[in-house]
Design a protein around this motif. Structure first.
Motif, mmCIF file in Angstrom:
data_model
loop_
_atom_site.group_PDB
_atom_site.id
_atom_site.type_symbol
_atom_site.label_atom_id
_atom_site.label_comp_id
_atom_site.label_asym_id
_atom_site.label_seq_id
_atom_site.Cartn_x
_atom_site.Cartn_y
_atom_site.Cartn_z
ATOM 1 N N GLY A 1 0.760 -1.188 0.172
ATOM 2 C CA GLY A 1 -0.241 -0.200 -0.225
ATOM 3 C C GLY A 1 1.005 1.154 0.004
ATOM 4 N N PHE A 2 0.337 2.347 0.623
ATOM 5 C CA PHE A 2 1.228 3.590 0.692
ATOM 6 C C PHE A 2 1.158 4.193 1.894
ATOM 7 C CE2 PHE A 2 3.076 7.628 0.147
ATOM 8 C CZ PHE A 2 3.849 7.415 -0.983
ATOM 9 N N GLY A 3 2.179 4.211 2.867
ATOM 10 C CA GLY A 3 2.312 5.082 3.880
ATOM 11 C C GLY A 3 1.465 4.379 5.291
ATOM 12 N N VAL B 1 6.942 21.123 8.735
ATOM 13 C CA VAL B 1 7.431 20.980 7.426
ATOM 14 C C VAL B 1 7.828 19.499 7.070
ATOM 15 C CG1 VAL B 1 8.434 23.343 7.360
ATOM 16 C CG2 VAL B 1 9.920 21.653 7.750
ATOM 17 N N PHE B 2 7.687 18.991 5.839
ATOM 18 C CA PHE B 2 8.287 17.575 5.557
ATOM 19 C C PHE B 2 8.823 17.686 4.401
ATOM 20 C CE2 PHE B 2 3.723 17.763 4.280
ATOM 21 C CZ PHE B 2 3.645 17.128 3.167
ATOM 22 N N GLU B 3 9.413 16.375 4.068
ATOM 23 C CA GLU B 3 10.117 16.065 2.822
ATOM 24 C C GLU B 3 9.558 14.683 2.394
ATOM 25 O OE1 GLU B 3 11.558 17.102 0.174
ATOM 26 O OE2 GLU B 3 11.197 19.055 0.940
ATOM 27 N N GLY B 4 9.461 14.138 0.999
ATOM 28 C CA GLY B 4 9.360 12.880 0.524
ATOM 29 C C GLY B 4 10.741 12.507 -0.360
ATOM 30 N N THR B 5 11.066 11.549 -0.052
ATOM 31 C CA THR B 5 12.128 11.004 -1.068
ATOM 32 C C THR B 5 11.882 9.245 -0.930
ATOM 33 O OG1 THR B 5 14.210 11.014 -1.947
ATOM 34 C CG2 THR B 5 13.880 11.082 0.552
ATOM 35 N N LEU C 1 11.017 2.239 -0.887
ATOM 36 C CA LEU C 1 11.067 2.541 0.553
ATOM 37 C C LEU C 1 10.959 4.125 0.574
ATOM 38 C CD1 LEU C 1 11.211 1.478 3.453
ATOM 39 C CD2 LEU C 1 13.432 2.117 3.514
ATOM 40 N N TYR C 2 9.575 4.638 0.775
ATOM 41 C CA TYR C 2 9.395 6.063 0.950
ATOM 42 C C TYR C 2 10.027 6.797 2.256
ATOM 43 C CZ TYR C 2 6.658 10.389 0.637
ATOM 44 O OH TYR C 2 6.520 11.800 0.726
ATOM 45 N N ILE C 3 10.655 7.715 2.141
ATOM 46 C CA ILE C 3 11.381 8.346 3.286
ATOM 47 C C ILE C 3 10.899 9.867 3.482
ATOM 48 C CG2 ILE C 3 13.611 9.310 3.922
ATOM 49 C CD1 ILE C 3 14.918 7.146 1.860
ATOM 50 N N ARG C 4 9.930 9.738 4.990
ATOM 51 C CA ARG C 4 9.468 11.054 5.020
ATOM 52 C C ARG C 4 10.166 11.671 6.407
ATOM 53 N NH1 ARG C 4 4.539 13.162 4.799
ATOM 54 N NH2 ARG C 4 4.963 12.780 2.827
ATOM 55 N N PRO C 5 11.162 12.543 5.933
ATOM 56 C CA PRO C 5 11.720 13.469 7.160
ATOM 57 C C PRO C 5 10.861 14.518 7.528
ATOM 58 C CG PRO C 5 13.143 13.391 5.083
ATOM 59 C CD PRO C 5 11.850 12.875 4.794
ATOM 60 N N SER D 1 2.541 1.997 -5.622
ATOM 61 C CA SER D 1 2.267 3.182 -6.376
ATOM 62 C C SER D 1 1.062 3.975 -5.519
ATOM 63 C CB SER D 1 1.553 2.911 -7.785
ATOM 64 O OG SER D 1 0.711 1.827 -7.760
ATOM 65 N N TYR D 2 1.287 5.198 -5.831
ATOM 66 C CA TYR D 2 0.484 6.084 -4.940
ATOM 67 C C TYR D 2 -1.238 6.143 -5.859
ATOM 68 C CZ TYR D 2 -1.025 10.253 -2.160
ATOM 69 O OH TYR D 2 -1.523 11.044 -1.365
ATOM 70 N N TYR D 3 -1.048 6.103 -7.004
ATOM 71 C CA TYR D 3 -2.183 6.219 -7.653
ATOM 72 C C TYR D 3 -2.012 4.552 -8.595
ATOM 73 C CZ TYR D 3 -2.869 11.106 -6.839
ATOM 74 O OH TYR D 3 -3.047 12.190 -6.269
ATOM 75 N N ALA E 1 6.278 25.999 -0.164
ATOM 76 C CA ALA E 1 6.857 25.409 1.020
ATOM 77 C C ALA E 1 6.074 23.951 1.175
ATOM 78 C CB ALA E 1 6.723 26.047 2.129
ATOM 79 N N LYS E 2 6.927 22.945 1.491
ATOM 80 C CA LYS E 2 6.255 21.535 2.020
ATOM 81 C C LYS E 2 5.779 21.743 3.478
ATOM 82 C CE LYS E 2 6.682 17.018 0.043
ATOM 83 N NZ LYS E 2 5.433 16.927 -0.722
ATOM 84 N N THR E 3 4.699 22.168 3.619
ATOM 85 C CA THR E 3 4.237 22.451 4.882
ATOM 86 C C THR E 3 2.639 21.706 5.176
ATOM 87 O OG1 THR E 3 3.866 24.050 6.681
ATOM 88 C CG2 THR E 3 3.478 24.657 4.415
ATOM 89 N N GLY F 1 -1.213 19.429 -6.289
ATOM 90 C CA GLY F 1 -1.266 19.410 -4.514
ATOM 91 C C GLY F 1 -0.611 18.236 -4.344
ATOM 92 N N THR F 2 -1.023 17.022 -4.974
ATOM 93 C CA THR F 2 -0.092 15.768 -4.654
ATOM 94 C C THR F 2 0.861 15.587 -5.572
ATOM 95 O OG1 THR F 2 -1.609 14.457 -5.981
ATOM 96 C CG2 THR F 2 -2.035 14.450 -3.352
ATOM 97 N N MET F 3 0.936 16.487 -6.771
ATOM 98 C CA MET F 3 1.919 16.295 -7.899
ATOM 99 C C MET F 3 1.911 17.475 -8.658
ATOM 100 S SD MET F 3 -0.021 13.285 -9.880
ATOM 101 C CE MET F 3 -1.648 13.648 -10.412
ATOM 102 N N ALA G 1 3.552 14.690 -12.113
ATOM 103 C CA ALA G 1 4.952 14.292 -11.652
ATOM 104 C C ALA G 1 5.122 14.470 -10.179
ATOM 105 C CB ALA G 1 5.928 14.976 -12.461
ATOM 106 N N GLY G 2 5.597 13.454 -9.269
ATOM 107 C CA GLY G 2 5.963 13.814 -7.867
ATOM 108 C C GLY G 2 6.659 12.594 -7.459
ATOM 109 N N THR G 3 7.385 12.642 -6.259
ATOM 110 C CA THR G 3 8.036 11.437 -5.658
ATOM 111 C C THR G 3 7.071 10.358 -5.255
ATOM 112 O OG1 THR G 3 9.785 12.883 -4.521
ATOM 113 C CG2 THR G 3 9.436 10.852 -3.621
ATOM 114 N N ALA G 4 5.982 10.694 -4.602
ATOM 115 C CA ALA G 4 4.992 9.616 -4.532
ATOM 116 C C ALA G 4 4.223 9.058 -5.737
ATOM 117 C CB ALA G 4 3.915 9.957 -3.706
ATOM 118 N N ALA G 5 3.953 10.113 -6.678
ATOM 119 C CA ALA G 5 3.125 9.684 -7.939
ATOM 120 C C ALA G 5 4.021 9.175 -8.810
ATOM 121 C CB ALA G 5 2.190 10.683 -8.416
HETATM 122 C C1 COI Z 1 5.437 13.074 -2.054
HETATM 123 O O1 COI Z 1 5.151 13.097 -3.583
HETATM 124 O O2 COI Z 1 6.530 12.874 -1.438
HETATM 125 C C2 COI Z 1 4.539 13.859 -1.099
HETATM 126 O O3 COI Z 1 4.657 14.515 -0.202
HETATM 127 C C3 COI Z 1 2.932 13.840 -1.676
HETATM 128 C C4 COI Z 1 1.776 13.410 -0.946
HETATM 129 C C5 COI Z 1 0.719 13.499 -1.301
HETATM 130 C C6 COI Z 1 2.540 11.897 -0.524
#
Ligand code: COI
Length: 358
Positions: free
Chosen positions: A26-28, A71-75, A137-141, A169-171, A194-196, A233-235, A299-303
């Motif tokens: 799944g995701f997260g 604030v946060f990040e996603g990689t 492996l999703y990394i969430r700082p 996958s996210y979607y 900002a990623k807030t 928003g998500t990408m 386009a996004g890290t999750a997506a």
């Molecule tokens: C990411 O792509 O890393 C994000 O933070 C977007 C979020 C919707 C999971």
């Protein structure tokens, strides 16, 4: 400096890895065995700890819960082979985190703690990096205010965490987007770049309204004129119009995505026409009507690169009869993921390989 001197490390005595299906995570929803935690107090970040993943104790008065100073990040980390895990452009995430911290008055997270912390967690939890194609492996700082006080002020205490989560996958299918004339994501001078947390919280109600109408997400328009496309928003968002790749330019209201930047760099590398510019929703809909809108993708890290099946605006829709990505989106997806999983040359020096013990 060795990592033992940067971090206090306590290893878990009982891994949870056998309870998790890494092929279908799944995701997260699942979290690897270890996490990093650092406290900011007395005007400085204290020695960070790496310890078993688990709950944290908080007071109901915790400032971030009330005023969202966060604030946060996603990689992501990618499985290459039994000895190697790849990180992708993680410096870029650090730089964006620093900018987000500045905007939200959070003391700058230390570079070494951010980057070495991620590497150390990957070494400890490398077995959690899924091997299945497309999984990672999703990394969430993240960093947030930690004052035990109800007061809308810049906090004096903070925490920085890094947690990791095996993801798929996210979607899982092409997405349907709609614009809204009623709501906006970000205003000029606001916190859109900002990623807030608040950006995501503010988008939930409009996204819920969009879902009730059968769409997956909102395609945000600018706040002043409700005319120009911003992001999802998500990408971030890309259009292929008459052979030209077009994406909205960054104006302080759009998140500067790492995947967005990678796609632009790849397009330039391939001599593919690419434009970062203001693009009105009318132009998109007109291109759709004229048969010139060849593809739309997020386009996004999750997506990663997520195909868009429908763009709806003001009672009109442009639809694509697709089951997966179109040829342009697929080309970017393949190029990016091949670099990420170590299956292609890395001409841009995007990869940091982490050596792990078998
Ligand atoms: C990411 O792509 O890393 C994000 O933070 C977007 C979020 C919707 C999971």
């Amino acid at each position: 400096m060795t990592t033992d001197t940067i971090f206090d490390i306590t290893r878990t005595s009982s891994s949870r890895i056998n309870n998790v299906d890494l092929d279908n995570p799944g995701f997260g929803r699942e979290f690897a065995d270890h996490m990093l935690e650092a406290e900011y107090r007395d005007g400085r970040w204290q020695q960070p700890e790496i310890k078993p993943y688990g709950s944290i104790e908080i007071t109901p008065a915790l400032s971030v819960l009330h005023y969202a100073q966060s604030v946060f990040e996603g990689t992501k980390a990618y499985y290459v082979d039994g000895e190697t895990v790849n990180l992708f452009r993680v410096e870029k995430n650090f730089e964006r985190m620093v900018r987000s911290c500045e905007r939200m008055c959070i003391p700058k997270v230390e570079r070494e703690v951010f980057l070495e912390g991620i590497k150390e967690l990957i070494k400890l939890d490398h077995k959690w990096v899924p091997q299945k194609d497309g999984n990672s492996l999703y990394i969430r700082p993240f960093a947030c205010a930690f004052d035990p006080i109800i007061s809308a002020r810049v906090a004096e205490q903070y925490r920085f965490y890094i947690i990791t989560s095996p993801v798929g996958s996210y979607y899982d299918r092409p997405v349907k987007l709609t614009t809204t004339q009623q709501y906006v994501r970000a205003v000029k001078g606001g916190v859109g770049a900002a990623k807030t947390a608040g950006n995501y919280a503010a988008s939930l109600y409009p996204a819920q309204q969009a879902k009730k109408q059968g769409f997956d997400q909102v395609l945000w328009l600018d706040a002043e004129e409700h005319k120009y496309v911003e992001e999802v928003g998500t990408m971030n968002i890309f259009f292929v119009i008459d052979g030209v790749l077009v994406t909205p330019s960054l104006r302080g209201t759009i998140l500067p995505g790492v995947t967005r930047d990678s796609i632009i760099q790849l397009a330039k590398h391939w001599d593919m026409p690419v434009e970062e510019r203001r693009i009105s929703i009318e132009e998109v809909m007109q291109a759709g009507e004229d048969g010139k809108l060849e593809e739309v993708f997020g386009a996004g890290t999750a997506a990663v690169v997520a195909p868009v099946e429908e763009v709806h605006h003001d009672g009109q829709s442009v639809t694509f009869d697709i089951e997966g990505r179109g040829p342009v989106g697929q080309k970017f997806y393949d190029a990016i993921t091949d670099i990420q999983y170590g299956q292609a040359e890395d001409p841009f020096d995007w990869i940091t390989s982490v050596k792990v013990n078998k």
